[in-house]
Design a protein around this motif. Structure first.
Motif, mmCIF file in Angstrom:
data_model
loop_
_atom_site.group_PDB
_atom_site.id
_atom_site.type_symbol
_atom_site.label_atom_id
_atom_site.label_comp_id
_atom_site.label_asym_id
_atom_site.label_seq_id
_atom_site.Cartn_x
_atom_site.Cartn_y
_atom_site.Cartn_z
ATOM 1 N N GLY A 123 -57.132 27.214 79.473
ATOM 2 C CA GLY A 123 -58.121 27.477 78.743
ATOM 3 C C GLY A 123 -58.181 27.016 77.436
ATOM 4 O O GLY A 123 -58.816 27.286 76.585
ATOM 5 N N VAL A 124 -57.069 26.262 77.324
ATOM 6 C CA VAL A 124 -57.060 25.633 75.592
ATOM 7 C C VAL A 124 -57.772 24.401 75.591
ATOM 8 O O VAL A 124 -57.180 23.435 76.387
ATOM 9 N N ASN A 125 -58.863 24.220 74.972
ATOM 10 C CA ASN A 125 -59.627 23.211 74.956
ATOM 11 C C ASN A 125 -59.784 22.286 73.599
ATOM 12 O O ASN A 125 -60.110 21.348 73.440
ATOM 13 N N ASP A 126 -59.467 23.297 72.423
ATOM 14 C CA ASP A 126 -59.333 22.444 71.307
ATOM 15 C C ASP A 126 -57.912 21.919 70.800
ATOM 16 O O ASP A 126 -57.789 21.618 69.703
ATOM 17 N N ARG A 127 -57.206 21.880 71.700
ATOM 18 C CA ARG A 127 -55.865 21.441 71.196
ATOM 19 C C ARG A 127 -55.330 20.511 72.460
ATOM 20 O O ARG A 127 -55.403 20.674 73.589
ATOM 21 N N LYS A 128 -54.533 19.180 72.223
ATOM 22 C CA LYS A 128 -54.053 18.606 73.350
ATOM 23 C C LYS A 128 -52.747 18.112 72.850
ATOM 24 O O LYS A 128 -52.175 18.039 71.482
ATOM 25 N N VAL A 129 -51.930 17.550 73.710
ATOM 26 C CA VAL A 129 -50.480 17.037 73.575
ATOM 27 C C VAL A 129 -50.645 15.893 72.546
ATOM 28 O O VAL A 129 -51.539 14.935 72.692
ATOM 29 N N GLY A 130 -49.644 16.063 71.595
ATOM 30 C CA GLY A 130 -49.849 15.067 70.689
ATOM 31 C C GLY A 130 -50.313 15.173 69.305
ATOM 32 O O GLY A 130 -50.366 14.606 68.112
ATOM 33 N N ASP A 131 -51.203 16.517 69.281
ATOM 34 C CA ASP A 131 -51.728 16.935 68.055
ATOM 35 C C ASP A 131 -50.889 17.104 67.163
ATOM 36 O O ASP A 131 -49.914 17.971 67.546
#
Ligand SMILES: NC(=O)c1ccc[n+]([C@@H]2O[C@H](COP(=O)([O-])OP(=O)(O)OC[C@H]3O[C@@H](n4cnc5c(N)ncnc54)[C@H](OP(=O)(O)O)[C@@H]3O)[C@@H](O)[C@H]2O)c1
Length: 400
Positions: free
Chosen positions: A131-139
């Motif tokens: 459900g997390v759409n506003d963060r991605k790996v590497g941010d």
């Protein structure tokens, strides 16, 4: 640490995450505890976990002196953030005055002992939950939690993370949230600071103090009085103070009145005890005193009952009947009790990031210490040597 090494490390953690969590927690909602306190990863017997080096964390083991903080390590587990959560590889953490108070058992928002302190930090996202759409790996993100930040890896709600501006270093990012959110909300939300007004900033050379000076500079023609040890005055002038006052040798009330007989529009009060009454009496009509700390409770490395008794005895109190004819306001501010108001806080962070990008604010880093030297880092603040923010890094020292 080099960008290549950082990328390789993140890739290792991500690969371990993809190999599968030790236990499936994805169907569990984050606990109420996880909303505030960052959670350490669980130990695992899995092959993926065995490939990971242990994770270092600082733990407060009891109330008292510097020796109560211990550097410990625990077995690593592949990151397994729950729904709405992200796991962050921590690069830098902020030290706040509240942690000095927590170590002495004087901070009311601490979890039960033993616990990992730390309210803010910055690092790289290594896993995102369902459900997390506003963060991605590497941010690259800044993180704000109630406690638990002083460890190598932290899992928190994605709403407790904020994307770092591209040009911002991890040290700056770890210095931004607590100090600047506090100074911003006090000056602008409670204080309603406007052009031509005047402000008294105590602890002006500290983390919140310098943030306040820089924010005052974003409003036209603001006069800033600030108390700090004399050796720090030159640096304060560079950050926009109008009248630095050495409270060790001068009565700051007299000093302010000499220059501005009617007093000031806003008093920022992080000291408590007798200083709150002094601040209140320095307010002009329609002035506001915002109380946000009790630094006067700290008089040495350990809790001193005589000091505490004296400060409580001299605590300021005012009734509605007294306020009414005085045309003054008294406000209380505590970021630690705004943890269920992340939308409000997030709005402030958006404005702070814009001010950073426009070059109006820039965290001033006093010093950077590896986890091993947390006692020295705390001593630096408690012995009043810091100018700006003290940063802790997971270390070892040379790599960061
Ligand atoms: N309510 C909130 O949400 C909130 C959030 C953040 C911070 N705060 C409060 O804001 C204040 C500043 O916090 P900070 O993290 O930015 O710390 P800081 O100002 O960096 O603290 C260290 C500096 O404070 C001054 N100081 C004054 N009284 C002191 C004492 N009794 N012991 C040690 N140093 C003392 C010293 O400088 P000089 O000698 O130059 O004065 C020292 O170098 C604290 O009271 C803190 O609790 C409140």
């Amino acid at each position: 640490m080099s960008a290549e090494r950082e990328a390789a490390e993140v890739a290792t953690v991500v690969a371990a995450a993809e190999a599968g969590p030790a236990e499936d927690v994805s169907s569990q909602p984050p606990s109420a505890e996880a909303m505030g306190n960052a959670q350490p990863p669980e130990a695992s017997d899995g092959a993926a976990a065995a490939a990971l080096p242990p994770l270092r964390c600082l733990v407060l083991t009891g109330f008292g002196g510097y020796d109560k903080l211990k550097l410990q390590s625990k077995p690593a587990a592949p990151p397994a953030p729950g729904p709405g959560q992200v796991t962050v590889r921590v690069r830098a953490c902020g030290l706040n005055f509240a942690e000095i108070m927590a170590r002495q058992g004087l901070y009311d928002r601490s979890p039960p002992l033993p616990f990992t302190p730390g309210m803010e930090g910055a690092g790289v996202v290594v896993a995102v939950g369902e459900g997390v759409n506003d963060r991605k790996v590497g941010d690259r993100v800044m993180v704000l939690v109630r406690s638990g930040m002083w460890q190598e890896e932290v899992t928190a709600l994605s709403a407790q993370t904020f994307l770092m501006p591209e040009s911002m270093t991890f040290e700056e990012a770890a210095a931004l949230l607590v100090n600047y959110i506090t100074a911003y909300m006090i000056l602008f939300d409670f204080g309603n600071l406007r052009p031509g007004q005047s402000v008294l900033v105590h602890m002006a050379a500290g983390g919140v103090g310098i943030a306040a000076l820089q924010l005052c500079r974003t409003v036209e023609n603001v006069t800033v009085f600030g108390t700090a040890s004399a050796s720090k005055h030159e640096m304060l002038k560079e950050n926009g103070i109008t009248y630095p006052i050495d409270y060790h040798t001068t009565d700051y009330v007299e000093e302010v009145k000499k220059i501005s007989p009617k007093g000031v529009n806003i008093v920022m009060d992080p000291l408590g005890g007798p200083d709150t009454a002094k601040g209140y009496n320095l307010l002009k009509p329609m002035g506001k005193l915002i109380t946000y700390g009790m630094a006067n409770l700290v008089s040495g490395p350990k809790r001193n009952l005589m000091t505490i008794a004296r400060i409580w005895w001299n605590q300021f109190s005012v009734t509605a009947l007294q306020l009414l004819p005085a045309n003054r306001a008294v406000c209380g501010y505590h970021l630690g009790y705004l943890d269920s108001e992340m939308e409000l806080v997030s709005g402030v962070v958006t404005r702070l990031v814009a001010l950073y990008n426009q070059g109006h604010i820039k965290p001033h880093i006093d010093s950077v210490w590896p986890f091993e030297k947390v006692a020295d880092a705390m001593r630096q603040m408690q012995e009043k040597k810091n100018v700006g923010k003290i940063i802790l890094v997971p270390g070892p020292e040379k790599e960061n």
